[in-house]
Design a protein around this motif. Structure first.
Motif, PDB file in Angstrom:
ATOM      1  N   SER A  68       0.844  -1.194   0.000  1.00 19.41           N
ATOM      2  CA  SER A  68       0.000   0.000   0.000  1.00 19.41           C
ATOM      3  C   SER A  68       0.876   1.239   0.000  1.00 19.41           C
ATOM      4  O   SER A  68       1.840   1.323   0.772  1.00 19.41           O
ATOM      5  CB  SER A  68      -0.878  -0.005   1.250  1.00 19.41           C
ATOM      6  OG  SER A  68      -1.357   1.298   1.485  1.00 19.41           O
ATOM      7  N   GLN A  71       1.013   2.802   3.506  1.00 22.39           N
ATOM      8  CA  GLN A  71       1.495   2.035   4.667  1.00 22.39           C
ATOM      9  C   GLN A  71       2.911   1.549   4.404  1.00 22.39           C
ATOM     10  O   GLN A  71       3.237   1.173   3.279  1.00 22.39           O
ATOM     11  CB  GLN A  71       0.613   0.789   4.887  1.00 22.39           C
ATOM     12  CG  GLN A  71      -0.873   1.059   4.951  1.00 22.39           C
ATOM     13  CD  GLN A  71      -1.309   1.605   6.309  1.00 22.39           C
ATOM     14  OE1 GLN A  71      -0.541   1.571   7.267  1.00 22.39           O
ATOM     15  NE2 GLN A  71      -2.525   2.111   6.386  1.00 22.39           N
ATOM     16  N   CYS A  75       0.991  -6.166   3.279  1.00 19.81           N
ATOM     17  CA  CYS A  75       0.103  -7.202   3.807  1.00 19.81           C
ATOM     18  C   CYS A  75       0.550  -8.503   3.147  1.00 19.81           C
ATOM     19  O   CYS A  75       0.708  -8.554   1.931  1.00 19.81           O
ATOM     20  CB  CYS A  75      -1.330  -6.842   3.407  1.00 19.81           C
ATOM     21  SG  CYS A  75      -2.490  -8.195   3.512  1.00 19.81           S
ATOM     22  N   TRP A  89      -3.266  -2.742   9.011  1.00 20.90           N
ATOM     23  CA  TRP A  89      -4.282  -2.754   7.970  1.00 20.90           C
ATOM     24  C   TRP A  89      -4.485  -4.132   7.352  1.00 20.90           C
ATOM     25  O   TRP A  89      -5.545  -4.413   6.796  1.00 20.90           O
ATOM     26  CB  TRP A  89      -3.926  -1.721   6.901  1.00 20.90           C
ATOM     27  CG  TRP A  89      -2.696  -2.068   6.104  1.00 20.90           C
ATOM     28  CD1 TRP A  89      -1.399  -1.998   6.512  1.00 20.90           C
ATOM     29  CD2 TRP A  89      -2.674  -2.545   4.758  1.00 20.90           C
ATOM     30  NE1 TRP A  89      -0.569  -2.403   5.508  1.00 20.90           N
ATOM     31  CE2 TRP A  89      -1.309  -2.731   4.417  1.00 20.90           C
ATOM     32  CE3 TRP A  89      -3.642  -2.824   3.799  1.00 20.90           C
ATOM     33  CZ2 TRP A  89      -0.910  -3.190   3.167  1.00 20.90           C
ATOM     34  CZ3 TRP A  89      -3.245  -3.279   2.548  1.00 20.90           C
ATOM     35  CH2 TRP A  89      -1.893  -3.469   2.249  1.00 20.90           C
ATOM     36  N   TYR A  92      -7.778  -6.248   7.930  1.00 20.26           N
ATOM     37  CA  TYR A  92      -9.029  -6.096   7.162  1.00 20.26           C
ATOM     38  C   TYR A  92      -9.079  -7.102   6.018  1.00 20.26           C
ATOM     39  O   TYR A  92     -10.129  -7.657   5.705  1.00 20.26           O
ATOM     40  CB  TYR A  92      -9.169  -4.658   6.638  1.00 20.26           C
ATOM     41  CG  TYR A  92      -9.309  -3.663   7.767  1.00 20.26           C
ATOM     42  CD1 TYR A  92     -10.501  -3.560   8.474  1.00 20.26           C
ATOM     43  CD2 TYR A  92      -8.238  -2.867   8.165  1.00 20.26           C
ATOM     44  CE1 TYR A  92     -10.633  -2.682   9.540  1.00 20.26           C
ATOM     45  CE2 TYR A  92      -8.363  -1.981   9.232  1.00 20.26           C
ATOM     46  CZ  TYR A  92      -9.566  -1.893   9.919  1.00 20.26           C
ATOM     47  OH  TYR A  92      -9.687  -1.033  10.972  1.00 20.26           O
ATOM     48  N   ILE A 120      -6.942   8.271   6.222  1.00 17.19           N
ATOM     49  CA  ILE A 120      -7.140   7.184   7.202  1.00 17.19           C
ATOM     50  C   ILE A 120      -7.560   7.764   8.551  1.00 17.19           C
ATOM     51  O   ILE A 120      -7.134   8.860   8.918  1.00 17.19           O
ATOM     52  CB  ILE A 120      -5.828   6.381   7.336  1.00 17.19           C
ATOM     53  CG1 ILE A 120      -5.550   5.651   6.023  1.00 17.19           C
ATOM     54  CG2 ILE A 120      -5.888   5.376   8.480  1.00 17.19           C
ATOM     55  CD1 ILE A 120      -4.198   4.983   5.974  1.00 17.19           C
ATOM     56  N   SER A 127     -11.675   1.956   6.067  1.00 18.45           N
ATOM     57  CA  SER A 127     -11.567   0.513   6.313  1.00 18.45           C
ATOM     58  C   SER A 127     -12.662  -0.258   5.572  1.00 18.45           C
ATOM     59  O   SER A 127     -12.393  -1.309   4.984  1.00 18.45           O
ATOM     60  CB  SER A 127     -11.571   0.192   7.804  1.00 18.45           C
ATOM     61  OG  SER A 127     -12.747   0.639   8.409  1.00 18.45           O
ATOM     62  N   VAL A 130     -11.554  -0.610   2.031  1.00 17.56           N
ATOM     63  CA  VAL A 130     -10.553  -1.684   1.843  1.00 17.56           C
ATOM     64  C   VAL A 130     -11.246  -3.049   1.873  1.00 17.56           C
ATOM     65  O   VAL A 130     -10.977  -3.920   1.037  1.00 17.56           O
ATOM     66  CB  VAL A 130      -9.454  -1.600   2.933  1.00 17.56           C
ATOM     67  CG1 VAL A 130      -8.564  -2.842   2.905  1.00 17.56           C
ATOM     68  CG2 VAL A 130      -8.610  -0.350   2.743  1.00 17.56           C
TER      69      VAL A 130
END
Ligand code: GLA
Length: 380
Positions: A68, A71, A75, A89, A92, A120, A127, A130
């Motif tokens: 991301s 971020q 992930c 994050w 999610y 954010i 959220s 996402v």
């Protein structure tokens, strides 16, 4: 560069080929109907023209890996084994994988990049955006249909049972099912909805206070508990079932603790205001809609008690401007954003004046921008 190009280019730079799929999933503001969703009541949100974008390709090995631009940590998890690490994050996406698999979907892994222009933690539902974006990626790559309402329920489970936030269903539904040019009157009991356009020559101003308060999670849970206490006291399954008349009569003659009574009053009258606001929009009565938004804010400030000094200030500063029809906090409260309904022709002037006045009163640089109702989660 718009975000569609940016997310495609970031994908290309990272993987040396173009993505198989790009999805877009918007944030939201709520025009009116706050803290009514978990009381089975009415809400009137709209998806906004700021969104999360994900560009992806599928993987053979049942891993999900996403970078991301907002971020530092990527992930990265395997679809067969992903503990809840309780932070960041990635949860999610893991939560979506968990509850989609629990619902019987055989998921394919994927990798890609994510960009977003939804700030954010500002109460604009980044959220939920996402969650719904990830839901659409899983459905497209794994070969099952994306049903916005069913996906919203999965997203709510992620919040409730994976993240641990006992929120309602509004954010996920509007994010998944938003309509270009319209807000959605949503009945949170059966999730039936009606699209309704804003009154002509009006536009929504989003006013980000750039503040968030630590009690936003505990405060939300407390308010929800008070609503449940009140519903039990009045003998209804949800406060949605209590009419204004019954509330008036019984609250005069029977005793309920003061906080639960105030919470119930907010919810009972807020439901009425949502239906009146929808009617004002259908008949293009912008001034009526503005007045209802003002009344909603007063109730959230004084009865439900989820507003803050900064949110109240934004609301007052915008209302003081000619061309502002009404203003209120939006979302759960305890910081985040307020919105104002303004005449389109005056919007830029109001935005810059409110911005300057807020800055000089608080020494915080806010983010004030106009937004238009946009479509929900989709492949682009
Ligand atoms: C948050 C929650 C929603 C809703 C609002 C308040 O945004 O996620 O479910 O309860 O607060 O209206």
């Amino acid at each position: 560069m718009n975000l569609k190009h940016e997310v495609r280019k970031e994908f290309y730079d990272r993987y040396g080929s173009w993505p198989d799929l790009v999805v877009r999933s918007p944030g939201r503001v709520n025009l009116i109907g706050e803290h009514t969703d978990y009381n089975d009541g009415y809400v009137l949100p709209m998806a906004i023209d700021r969104a999360v974008w994900i560009a992806v390709r599928s993987r053979e090995d049942r891993r999900v890996r996403v970078h991301s631009s907002q971020q530092s940590d990527p992930c990265d998890f395997a679809l067969d084994d992903f503990p809840n690490s309780d932070s960041g994050w990635s949860e999610y996406l893991k939560g979506m994988a968990k509850f989609l698999q629990d619902a019987g979907h055989a998921l394919v892994g994927w990798e890609g990049v994510m960009c977003s222009d939804i700030p954010i933690s500002s109460g604009l539902s980044s959220s939920a955006a996402v969650e719904m974006a990830a839901g659409l990626v899983f459905s497209e790559l794994s070969g099952f249909p994306f049903d916005g309402t069913a996906m919203a329920r999965i997203g709510q489970r992620v919040e409730n049972d994976w993240i641990g936030a006992k929120t309602g269903i509004m954010d996920q539904v509007i994010c998944a099912n938003g309509r270009e040019g319209a807000a959605l009157l949503l009945d949170c009991r059966d999730l039936s909805s009606e699209s309704i356009a804003l009154p002509p020559n009006t536009i929504v101003l989003v006013m980000n206070t750039k503040t968030r308060h630590d009690h936003r999670t505990s405060g939300y849970a407390d308010r929800r508990a008070s609503c449940e206490t009140a519903a039990a006291f009045f003998g209804v399954s949800h406060l949605r079932d209590l009419s204004v008349e019954e509330f008036d009569v019984r609250s005069r003659t029977e005793s309920l603790d003061a906080r639960s009574l105030q919470c119930a009053r907010h919810v009972v009258f807020e439901n009425e205001r949502v239906l009146a606001a929808a009617e004002a929009m259908r008949s293009a009565e912008a001034a009526d809609l503005g007045r209802l938004m003002d009344a909603s804010h007063t109730s959230l400030r004084d009865d439900f008690q989820v507003s803050t000094r900064e949110l109240n200030l934004m609301v007052e500063l915008s209302r003081a401007q000619p061309g502002c029809l009404g203003a209120r906090m939006t979302g759960g409260g305890f910081g985040g954003c307020a919105i104002a309904l303004v005449q389109t022709a005056k919007a830029e002037e109001i935005a810059s004046t409110v911005s300057a006045n807020y800055q000089s009163a608080t020494q915080i640089t806010p983010d004030v921008f106009t937004t238009r109702p946009s479509c929900g989660t989709s492949v682009v």
